[in-house]
Design a protein around this motif. Sequence first.
Motif, short mmCIF file in Angstrom:
data_model
loop_
_atom_site.label_atom_id
_atom_site.label_comp_id
_atom_site.label_asym_id
_atom_site.label_seq_id
_atom_site.Cartn_x
_atom_site.Cartn_y
_atom_site.Cartn_z
N ARG A 188 -11.65 -15.73 15.93
CA ARG A 188 -11.02 -16.85 15.22
C ARG A 188 -11.89 -17.27 14.04
NH1 ARG A 188 -8.74 -20.88 19.97
NH2 ARG A 188 -7.29 -19.40 20.94
N ARG A 191 -11.52 -23.20 10.63
CA ARG A 191 -10.62 -23.83 9.67
C ARG A 191 -11.34 -24.88 8.85
NH1 ARG A 191 -8.00 -19.51 11.23
NH2 ARG A 191 -5.77 -19.68 10.96
N TRP A 202 -5.88 -28.58 -0.40
CA TRP A 202 -5.50 -27.50 0.52
C TRP A 202 -4.00 -27.21 0.46
CZ3 TRP A 202 -9.06 -24.38 1.78
CH2 TRP A 202 -10.39 -24.83 1.89
N ASP A 308 -4.99 -18.67 15.64
CA ASP A 308 -4.70 -20.02 15.16
C ASP A 308 -3.66 -20.02 14.04
OD1 ASP A 308 -6.48 -21.23 16.91
OD2 ASP A 308 -8.17 -20.86 15.57
N LEU A 311 -4.19 -18.40 7.49
CA LEU A 311 -5.10 -19.24 6.73
C LEU A 311 -5.25 -18.63 5.34
CD1 LEU A 311 -7.29 -21.49 6.48
CD2 LEU A 311 -8.93 -19.81 7.34
#
Length: 327
Positions: A188, A191, A202, A308, A311
């Motif tokens: 992972r 973040r 973001w 997750d 990203l």
Amino acid sequence: MSTVVDELGARLKTYEGRAAAVAGKGKDPVNEPMIRHWCEAMGDTNPAYVGPDAVAPPTMLQAWTMGGLSGYTGRTGRTGRTGAYDELFDLLDEAGCTSVVATDCEQEYLRPLRPADEVTFDAVIESVSDRKTTKLGTGYFVTTRMDVRVGPYLVGTHRFRILKYAPAHKKGNGKERREGKREGVRARRPRPVVNRDNAGFWEGVQRHQLLIQRCTDCGTLRHPWLPGCNACGGPDWDTIEASGEGTVYSYVVMHHPPFPAFDPPYAVGLIELAEGVRIVSNVVGVPYDKVRIGLLVRLEFQRYDDEDGPLVLPVFRAQEDREGGAG
């Protein structure tokens, strides 16, 4: 085991409200040289911090209370820390919570500090959390509150929170973890921390836009995003989109990453954008040992997928790589 932990938690809770420092006194008065050094390090050119009517940057609040490398002499009274604070940490150490990490701080500013002000401070153990388990390990969050005064007047409050924990034991040795990576087990990727001050940045990244804040009062551009202008203090702002052109202003090469999702060695650059602000990001497209100060780079966006979810992050590719001249 749970009974022992509960008993420890109950003992730790008895320290809430007890003094952590009493009648502490700053080692130096507020002074112009320290203000100048701070502003130079931060790149802050606000005119409020120079001249005969100068004030200290509010974020220096804690700096005036710190003991420096030599620390404070003695244990109590005008020299700072109390026995209660040390007892609390001794209990945590004895329970195996021997590691510590700072997690966050909060500051409130009530009155500007000016050269020649002499600060005093008191601190209290404001809270001890229930037992918490994190990726780092299991332990307790300890929050202290420091009240900073000049004479009888409260000028600011500083809350500081740490996690005192017993380190988690990682499963498998380094060889096993490397083999898992080769077998396609994707670690992972951490973040970014998104809050109300930087959420717009973001959101722009998700749209493949690198947005720079612009003060609507004086027009100054700023990055990273801040709630107010560091040039004129104005609270209002809009954004412009970066062209994506930049140069490597400085860089480091990471050899020992803290997270297995990263694949060292790799270069992290401080990129000076064509608009004049700087941003920290990865430099890609050339071997890490070919990155140099002044290297021309171009913005692009990379997508990472793991458990997750997706990203998107901005990175900077060496221009020479696109032109076939490097790498």
